[in-house]
Write a protein that holds these residues in place. Structure first.
Motif, mmCIF file in Angstrom:
data_model
loop_
_atom_site.group_PDB
_atom_site.id
_atom_site.type_symbol
_atom_site.label_atom_id
_atom_site.label_comp_id
_atom_site.label_asym_id
_atom_site.label_seq_id
_atom_site.Cartn_x
_atom_site.Cartn_y
_atom_site.Cartn_z
ATOM 1 N N LEU A 243 -62.770 -19.390 127.338
ATOM 2 C CA LEU A 243 -63.922 -20.218 127.706
ATOM 3 C C LEU A 243 -64.735 -19.561 128.809
ATOM 4 C CD1 LEU A 243 -62.362 -23.800 127.652
ATOM 5 C CD2 LEU A 243 -63.831 -22.748 125.934
ATOM 6 N N GLN A 244 -64.046 -19.005 129.807
ATOM 7 C CA GLN A 244 -64.756 -18.324 130.884
ATOM 8 C C GLN A 244 -65.478 -17.087 130.359
ATOM 9 O OE1 GLN A 244 -65.122 -19.439 134.120
ATOM 10 N NE2 GLN A 244 -66.637 -17.778 134.149
ATOM 11 N N LEU A 245 -64.835 -16.377 129.426
ATOM 12 C CA LEU A 245 -65.458 -15.206 128.815
ATOM 13 C C LEU A 245 -66.743 -15.591 128.093
ATOM 14 C CD1 LEU A 245 -65.540 -12.301 127.691
ATOM 15 C CD2 LEU A 245 -64.012 -13.080 125.862
ATOM 16 N N MET A 246 -66.699 -16.668 127.317
ATOM 17 C CA MET A 246 -67.880 -17.085 126.568
ATOM 18 C C MET A 246 -68.998 -17.518 127.503
ATOM 19 S SD MET A 246 -66.283 -19.065 123.269
ATOM 20 C CE MET A 246 -67.895 -19.172 122.524
ATOM 21 N N ARG A 247 -68.654 -18.217 128.565
ATOM 22 C CA ARG A 247 -69.660 -18.635 129.536
ATOM 23 C C ARG A 247 -70.288 -17.426 130.219
ATOM 24 N NH1 ARG A 247 -73.379 -22.289 130.422
ATOM 25 N NH2 ARG A 247 -72.194 -24.160 130.839
ATOM 26 N N ASP A 248 -69.478 -16.435 130.585
ATOM 27 C CA ASP A 248 -69.998 -15.225 131.227
ATOM 28 C C ASP A 248 -70.913 -14.449 130.274
ATOM 29 O OD1 ASP A 248 -68.560 -15.878 133.472
ATOM 30 O OD2 ASP A 248 -66.906 -14.498 133.058
ATOM 31 N N LEU A 249 -70.490 -14.312 129.017
ATOM 32 C CA LEU A 249 -71.302 -13.584 128.041
ATOM 33 C C LEU A 249 -72.613 -14.315 127.765
ATOM 34 C CD1 LEU A 249 -68.504 -12.528 125.524
ATOM 35 C CD2 LEU A 249 -69.701 -11.044 127.142
ATOM 36 N N GLN A 250 -72.551 -15.639 127.720
ATOM 37 C CA GLN A 250 -73.772 -16.414 127.485
ATOM 38 C C GLN A 250 -74.753 -16.241 128.639
ATOM 39 O OE1 GLN A 250 -74.759 -19.493 129.151
ATOM 40 N NE2 GLN A 250 -76.579 -19.678 127.851
ATOM 41 N N ALA A 251 -74.245 -16.283 129.874
ATOM 42 C CA ALA A 251 -75.112 -16.111 131.036
ATOM 43 C C ALA A 251 -75.684 -14.699 131.098
ATOM 44 C CB ALA A 251 -74.330 -16.429 132.312
ATOM 45 N N LYS B 31 -72.146 6.567 111.715
ATOM 46 C CA LYS B 31 -70.747 6.180 111.887
ATOM 47 C C LYS B 31 -70.271 6.354 113.320
ATOM 48 C CE LYS B 31 -69.210 7.091 107.135
ATOM 49 N NZ LYS B 31 -68.249 7.844 106.288
ATOM 50 N N ASP B 32 -70.633 7.461 113.942
ATOM 51 C CA ASP B 32 -70.190 7.718 115.312
ATOM 52 C C ASP B 32 -70.784 6.692 116.277
ATOM 53 O OD1 ASP B 32 -68.711 9.893 114.491
ATOM 54 O OD2 ASP B 32 -70.350 11.322 114.822
ATOM 55 N N GLU B 33 -72.065 6.357 116.099
ATOM 56 C CA GLU B 33 -72.702 5.383 116.967
ATOM 57 C C GLU B 33 -72.087 3.994 116.756
ATOM 58 O OE1 GLU B 33 -75.317 3.571 119.694
ATOM 59 O OE2 GLU B 33 -74.631 5.629 119.386
ATOM 60 N N ALA B 34 -71.799 3.648 115.496
ATOM 61 C CA ALA B 34 -71.180 2.359 115.201
ATOM 62 C C ALA B 34 -69.797 2.269 115.834
ATOM 63 C CB ALA B 34 -71.083 2.154 113.688
ATOM 64 N N ARG B 35 -69.042 3.379 115.799
ATOM 65 C CA ARG B 35 -67.713 3.383 116.404
ATOM 66 C C ARG B 35 -67.810 3.230 117.915
ATOM 67 N NH1 ARG B 35 -66.262 7.694 114.281
ATOM 68 N NH2 ARG B 35 -65.417 6.719 112.390
ATOM 69 N N ARG B 36 -68.779 3.900 118.510
ATOM 70 C CA ARG B 36 -68.965 3.798 119.955
ATOM 71 C C ARG B 36 -69.318 2.357 120.354
ATOM 72 N NH1 ARG B 36 -72.564 3.317 123.656
ATOM 73 N NH2 ARG B 36 -74.256 3.141 122.143
ATOM 74 N N ARG B 37 -70.189 1.728 119.565
ATOM 75 C CA ARG B 37 -70.582 0.344 119.867
ATOM 76 C C ARG B 37 -69.413 -0.617 119.685
ATOM 77 N NH1 ARG B 37 -76.774 -0.845 117.790
ATOM 78 N NH2 ARG B 37 -77.731 1.070 118.607
ATOM 79 N N ALA B 38 -68.564 -0.340 118.700
ATOM 80 C CA ALA B 38 -67.403 -1.205 118.471
ATOM 81 C C ALA B 38 -66.471 -1.168 119.679
ATOM 82 C CB ALA B 38 -66.662 -0.774 117.211
ATOM 83 N N VAL B 39 -66.213 0.016 120.208
ATOM 84 C CA VAL B 39 -65.347 0.150 121.385
ATOM 85 C C VAL B 39 -66.000 -0.515 122.595
ATOM 86 C CG1 VAL B 39 -64.324 1.795 123.002
ATOM 87 C CG2 VAL B 39 -64.234 2.239 120.534
ATOM 88 N N GLU B 40 -67.307 -0.350 122.720
ATOM 89 C CA GLU B 40 -68.023 -0.917 123.860
ATOM 90 C C GLU B 40 -67.987 -2.438 123.845
ATOM 91 O OE1 GLU B 40 -69.910 -1.496 127.283
ATOM 92 O OE2 GLU B 40 -69.155 0.440 126.525
ATOM 93 N N VAL B 41 -68.164 -3.039 122.672
ATOM 94 C CA VAL B 41 -68.168 -4.500 122.604
ATOM 95 C C VAL B 41 -66.757 -5.053 122.826
ATOM 96 C CG1 VAL B 41 -67.818 -4.802 120.109
ATOM 97 C CG2 VAL B 41 -69.184 -6.462 121.374
ATOM 98 N N LEU B 42 -65.724 -4.310 122.417
ATOM 99 C CA LEU B 42 -64.344 -4.716 122.719
ATOM 100 C C LEU B 42 -64.094 -4.666 124.224
ATOM 101 C CD1 LEU B 42 -62.357 -2.944 119.846
ATOM 102 C CD2 LEU B 42 -62.581 -5.414 120.204
ATOM 103 N N ARG B 43 -64.637 -3.661 124.869
ATOM 104 C CA ARG B 43 -64.508 -3.579 126.323
ATOM 105 C C ARG B 43 -65.271 -4.720 126.993
ATOM 106 N NH1 ARG B 43 -65.992 1.175 126.736
ATOM 107 N NH2 ARG B 43 -63.970 2.189 127.008
ATOM 108 N N ARG B 44 -66.406 -5.079 126.403
ATOM 109 C CA ARG B 44 -67.257 -6.135 126.962
ATOM 110 C C ARG B 44 -66.567 -7.495 126.966
ATOM 111 N NH1 ARG B 44 -72.924 -8.057 124.205
ATOM 112 N NH2 ARG B 44 -73.667 -9.415 125.885
ATOM 113 N N VAL B 45 -65.721 -7.749 125.979
ATOM 114 C CA VAL B 45 -65.020 -9.038 125.913
ATOM 115 C C VAL B 45 -63.679 -9.003 126.640
ATOM 116 C CG1 VAL B 45 -66.138 -9.644 123.740
ATOM 117 C CG2 VAL B 45 -63.903 -8.515 123.688
ATOM 118 N N GLY B 46 -63.452 -7.958 127.429
ATOM 119 C CA GLY B 46 -62.259 -7.901 128.255
ATOM 120 C C GLY B 46 -61.005 -7.463 127.538
ATOM 121 N N MET B 47 -61.143 -6.734 126.440
ATOM 122 C CA MET B 47 -59.976 -6.265 125.705
ATOM 123 C C MET B 47 -59.355 -5.066 126.421
ATOM 124 S SD MET B 47 -58.390 -7.119 122.836
ATOM 125 C CE MET B 47 -59.489 -7.635 121.511
ATOM 126 N N PRO B 48 -58.065 -5.132 126.774
ATOM 127 C CA PRO B 48 -57.426 -3.984 127.427
ATOM 128 C C PRO B 48 -57.293 -2.807 126.458
ATOM 129 C CG PRO B 48 -55.813 -5.680 126.903
ATOM 130 C CD PRO B 48 -57.151 -6.265 126.596
#
Length: 367
Positions: free
Chosen positions: A217-225, A148-165
């Motif tokens: 769109l720019q976010l998706m292009r950056d993540l794809q690259a 659970k702790d690792e899943a929570r950490r990954r959830a926060v990390e992926v939100l940060r990765r997509v530019g979520m403030p």
């Protein structure tokens, strides 16, 4: 233990391009309704290149979303895949997704982990009674780790990765507390949480304003690259296609009518439908004070069957006796770039040989 291999339904030596992550081959999908049968897809063929963005364009009702749902095996109950194959190559051997039980272990191990989807309206796709973090953690715990702790950490990390403030706070909020753009970012985060091989985006920017759309769109292009994943992007907007996609598939009434690299499609379109779509794009300073060019007619009733080429009732170049009776086959464009194919009787190779011979004979007799 999370299943990571697919022991059944593999197709050793299946004929798929080495650089294609998914190969859709002669796909037919039909829906049985109280009013009759609807043929949503009528022999769709295309490949999703590995590490590239493929755009799927066409009017509403052409089969774009049904194709995406068929790949994920989440076609509505009334619909069935009546014919064709969908080959997914994540290993040396390809997996025929159409042969898997939609609710079986093999398909569930692919759906969400190997192939993810961003739906058109996040408010109807996100569960309103669970926080954003809970919903992302669910996918992580299902496919990657049960901690659970690792899943929570990954959830926060992926939100940060997509530019979520402030991702830590967003993970504790509910969907209705977020703006449309933030909900769409949350949907993208959920789809990317397991680092999929293929991301399917079904018109993810339709309900967004132009500024937020550009950011997504720019976010998706950056993540794809960054990750090298493949993206299958479904849209109505040719402008979005020009900005985001590497290759394009044009669909009309359940068929692929043209496919090409994006530059070749814009500068050298062949099918009359593609040409009409491009001519309907507004251009600054061009035709000022004049109405935009539009396509005559409309998409036929889904319960009706159009003989011959499905576009011929609306086509300005339709040939009587051919386009209204014979279904064209796809052929490569003569002198075009590699990968540019068209399905139209105006071009060599698209008319079945026996029909072409008969047509030439009739013309000679008339002369």
């Amino acid at each position: 233990m999370t299943p990571t291999s697919i022991p059944t339904a593999t197709v050793p030596g299946a004929r798929t391009p080495a650089d294609a992550v998914v190969s859709v081959q002669n796909l037919h999908v039909e829906f049985k309704t109280p009013l009759g049968k609807v043929n949503a897809l009528n022999g769709v063929n295309f490949d999703v290149p590995r590490g590239r963005v493929l755009g799927i364009v066409g009017e509403s009702g052409c089969g774009k979303s049904v194709t995406a749902r068929a790949i994920l095996q989440i076609v509505e109950k009334a619909g069935t895949i009546s014919k064709g194959r969908i080959l997914f190559r994540s290993q040396p051997d390809a997996v025929d997704l159409t042969s898997l039980d939609p609710q079986g272990r093999e398909m569930r191990s692919i759906r969400g982990k190997e192939i993810s989807m961003i739906f058109q309206e996040p408010m109807t796709s996100l569960n309103p009674v669970y926080t954003i973090g809970d919903q992302i953690e669910e996918a992580v715990r299902l496919h990657q780790t049960r901690d659970k702790d690792e899943a929570r950490r990954r959830a926060v990390e992926v939100l940060r990765r997509v530019g979520m403030p402030n991702p830590e706070q967003v993970a504790r909020t509910y969907p209705h507390q977020l703006s449309g753009g933030m909900r769409q970012r949350a949907m993208i985060a959920m789809a990317l949480s397991c680092t999929p091989t293929l991301l399917i985006a079904d018109e993810p920017t339709t309900a967004l304003d132009v500024t937020t759309e550009a950011q997504i769109l720019q976010l998706m292009r950056d993540l794809q690259a960054e990750s090298g994943m493949s993206i299958m992007f479904i849209t109505h907007s040719m402008g979005v296609v020009a900005q985001l996609c590497d290759d394009v598939v044009v669909m009309y009434l359940g068929r692929v009518v043209e496919r090409a690299p994006v530059d070749d499609l814009f500068y050298n379109p062949k099918h009359p439908y593609t040409i009409s779509l491009l001519r309907s794009i507004p251009r600054i300073g061009v035709g000022r004070g004049q109405p935009l060019e539009s396509m005559k007619g409309g998409v036929p009733d889904p319960y009706s069957t159009v003989p011959g080429c499905p576009f011929h009732p609306r086509c300005p170049s339709a040939m009587k006796g051919v386009c209204d009776t014979v279904v064209p086959i796809e052929a490569p464009v003569e002198g075009g770039v590699d990968g540019h194919g068209v399905r139209c009787h105006l071009y060599p190779g698209c008319t079945p040989l026996d029909v072409a011979v008969d047509t030439v004979s009739e013309r000679e007799e008339e002369e």
